[in-house]
Design a protein around this motif. Structure first.
Motif, short mmCIF file in Angstrom:
data_model
loop_
_atom_site.label_atom_id
_atom_site.label_comp_id
_atom_site.label_asym_id
_atom_site.label_seq_id
_atom_site.Cartn_x
_atom_site.Cartn_y
_atom_site.Cartn_z
N ASP A 143 0.86 -1.19 0.00
CA ASP A 143 0.00 0.00 0.00
C ASP A 143 0.90 1.24 0.00
OD1 ASP A 143 -1.90 1.94 0.25
OD2 ASP A 143 -2.52 1.38 2.29
N TYR A 144 1.26 1.71 -1.19
CA TYR A 144 2.12 2.89 -1.28
C TYR A 144 1.40 4.16 -0.84
CZ TYR A 144 5.37 -0.10 -3.78
OH TYR A 144 6.23 -1.11 -4.10
N GLY A 145 0.08 4.15 -0.90
CA GLY A 145 -0.67 5.32 -0.46
C GLY A 145 -0.57 5.58 1.02
N ALA A 199 -0.22 6.95 -6.01
CA ALA A 199 -1.25 6.38 -5.15
C ALA A 199 -1.98 7.44 -4.35
CB ALA A 199 -0.63 5.36 -4.20
N GLN A 200 -1.44 8.65 -4.27
CA GLN A 200 -2.03 9.71 -3.46
C GLN A 200 -2.69 10.81 -4.29
OE1 GLN A 200 1.30 11.19 -1.26
NE2 GLN A 200 0.99 9.77 0.46
N GLU A 203 -4.84 12.84 -6.64
CA GLU A 203 -6.15 12.67 -7.26
C GLU A 203 -6.30 13.61 -8.44
OE1 GLU A 203 -9.46 12.83 -4.65
OE2 GLU A 203 -8.77 11.17 -3.40
N THR A 208 -7.41 8.52 -7.84
CA THR A 208 -5.96 8.63 -7.79
C THR A 208 -5.40 8.27 -9.15
OG1 THR A 208 -5.79 6.35 -6.98
CG2 THR A 208 -5.80 8.11 -5.34
#
Length: 594
Positions: free
Chosen positions: A7-9, A326-327, A329, A334
């Motif tokens: 989960d890179y976010g 991943a962050q 938007e 995203t």
């Protein structure tokens, strides 16, 4: 064995994290190329180093890059100093690297927890992780090991004190190495070097005169330099190798003039400058006129350092890109949910794995050569001589492309110092230049084929790996690689019958072809081993994408092909986020009987 996607976010950016834990590619390569007992010893150490780098050195590297170092050639009374006033944080980096983790120690002296030394593949893996935070500082770290390799092999014991300093674990006793090759009129043509060495009355002690134009780690106490003794022949055959320290054994500053530090684009953390030798005291390494042969041993290691350093830079850039994708938007999602970004991230991730597998195969061969003392005519030596210049050439260019695109993924922030990718790109740009530019490496590839008969080891090496593939999905990929392998054999036969100018003209394209074929069979071999050992077909998807993009049908640049590989959730989660894949999912279900 299954693994969930990373989960890179959950990360804010590519720091305050464990670089080893977030890089299953490096974990896999270490397990593949280390002897089993060494990997068992090293696994926890590599994780601890990745933790220290992400939490303790990521920030200091940025601060050192912003402020740099300052040269102090003279004191206020005009006395020679030849000192570099380092950023105060550099000492913390040295303590972590040399003392706490023994990066320049463990290949020469048994580290804690072991009765024997470890191989150079471990040193190179540690340097890869170090390059996640500071490729510039990795330069003196690597040259320290390189200089120690030369003294270990060729010194008769007269320079034992310097060897012990280069490999000391206590930071207060430790000295750094350097490699002073380049002269303004010579450049890559080392045989044109003019620095001369005059004999003194003391055996093995000489005085150096002349200029070295690019001296990275300029103030090293364990610097090696090539020079020509009186009456020596022209060309590389007449060069001898000397250890020339900043200070003499009595503590006096050596007779050199450190003219200035270069105002470089990147790698600010390593001071690079110009030296005018003015009778500098220097000590012969080995025999006169054997210097280029000795230095070639260091060059093999430094070129692999360049390649694994490129991997570290690519890994950090890719991490920053994955986190941002991943962050960030855009239009309600995203950006890693969009097909174009997925394709880009898959391309970057597969390039990273390709660079890693080829370079660490070079590291494995160097290790094997060192452990077995393989010489000319042995497979390990022939393959090492072929793979090392290709690894350096290919990964250097790949690192520039990867870091540049990572900057683009971060957008405007990526172009700003605080967001790291700007520094990564500046540092990456020197990698195609250090240790020989692309054309020189292509010529060295041709030399490995012509003088070392490297093709005699290459052809059965590739064929053996193709023959070991038996999973149905991999079999189809192996057929595609086999076709290109036949083209490689035809290319080698063509160059063997053409004149030298023709071979030079196509030298880089030949190196490209060797890289693609060898990388493909290595990825296929890795994919088969993961399926057999872990029941995980993730590496098969990596191999599939590499083979399809290098060897596939590119009619209309693939726009009419119907291919949607990187858009598929399973492929994206596996390649970019390291999720595992069931091998049976790769094989189409057999049609039902009528």
């Amino acid at each position: 064995m299954t693994t969930d996607p990373i989960d890179y976010g959950a990360l804010d950016e590519g720091r305050n994290c464990n670089y080893w834990a977030l890089d299953p590619t490096l974990q896999f390569e270490a397990q593949r190329v280390y002897p089993e007992d060494e990997f068992e010893w090293a696994e926890d150490l590599l994780s601890e180093f990745g933790e220290a780098l992400g939490h303790r050195m990521a920030d200091t590297a940025d601060r050192i890059d912003e402020e740099g170092h300052e040269l102090k050639p003279f004191d206020k009374y005009g006395n020679r100093l030849n000192e570099v006033e380092y950023h105060p944080l550099i000492h913390e980096q040295e303590e972590i690297t040399y003392e706490e983790f023994g990066v320049t120690h463990d290949a020469f002296h048994a580290p804690p927890g072991r009765d024997e030394t470890v191989g150079l593949a471990h040193t190179l893996m540690m340097q890869t992780l170090l390059s996640y935070v500071d490729a510039g500082f990795t330069c003196p770290v690597s040259m320290t090991t390189g200089a120690a390799i030369v003294l270990d092999k060729f010194d008769d014991g007269a320079l034992e004190e310097y060897f012990e300093g280069l490999t000391a674990r206590d930071v207060d006793e430790h000295i750094e190495g350097a490699m002073f090759l380049t002269e303004e009129q010579g450049g890559s043509d080392v045989g044109a070097n003019e620095v001369r060495a005059e004999r003194t009355d003391e055996d093995g002690v000489y005085e150096l005169y002349g200029e070295k134009w690019f001296c990275s780690n300029i103030d090293a106490e364990g610097a090696l330099a090539l020079a020509r003794t009186p009456d020596a022949p022209e060309g590389v055959e007449g060069l001898s190798l000397f250890l020339v320290p900043r200070t003499k054994p009595d503590g006096e500053v050596n007779d050199s003039h450190f003219r200035r530090l270069k105002d470089k684009l990147g790698t600010i953390s390593v001071p690079t400058g110009e030296i005018q030798f003015e009778g500098a005291e220097a000590y012969l390494v080995g025999e006169e006129q054997e210097g280029f042969k000795y230095m070639a041993e260091m060059m093999n290691f430094e070129r692999l350092t360049n390649a694994t350093g490129a991997i570290g830079v690519m890994g950090r850039a890719l991490l920053e890109a994955k986190v941002r994708a991943a962050q960030r938007e855009a239009f309600g999602d995203t950006i890693d949910e969009y097909p174009l970004m997925r394709r880009d991230l898959v391309d970057m991730a597969v390039d990273y794995e390709a660079a890693a597998v080829f370079s660490f195969e070079g590291a494995r061969l160097l290790d094997e050569r060192e452990r077995t003392d393989a010489g000319r005519g042995d497979d390990a030596y022939q393959l090492m001589r072929l793979f090392i210049p290709i690894a350096k050439y290919k990964t250097a260019r790949m690192s520039v492309e990867t870091t540049s695109y990572a900057m683009e993924i971060l957008g405007g922030n990526g172009y700003v110092r605080e967001h790291t990718t700007e520094r990564l790109l500046r540092d990456a740009q020197v990698l195609p230049i250090w240790e020989g530019p692309s054309n020189i490496l292509a010529l060295d590839t041709l030399r490995a084929l012509n003088r070392e008969d490297a093709h005699e080891a290459l052809l059965p090496y590739v064929q053996g790996k193709l023959d070991s593939v038996d999973h149905p999905h991999l079999d189809e990929l192996a057929d595609d690689v086999e076709e290109r392998f036949l083209e490689l054999q035809n290319a080698l036969a063509t160059l063997a019958t053409e004149d030298g100018d023709y071979a030079q003209y196509h030298g880089k394209r030949l190196a490209d072809l060797v890289f693609d074929v060898v990388t493909a069979v290595l990825l296929l071999e890795e994919a088969q081993s993961r399926i057999d050992a872990d029941g995980d077909a993730r590496k098969a998807l990596v191999a599939e994408h590499f083979v399809s993009t290098r060897f596939g049908d590119d009619e209309a640049y693939g726009v009419t092909s119907g291919e949607r590989f990187a858009m598929e959730d399973e492929a994206f989660e596996a390649i970019v986020k390291y999720a595992s894949v069931e091998p049976d999912a790769l094989v189409d279900a057999a049609p039902a009987d009528d």
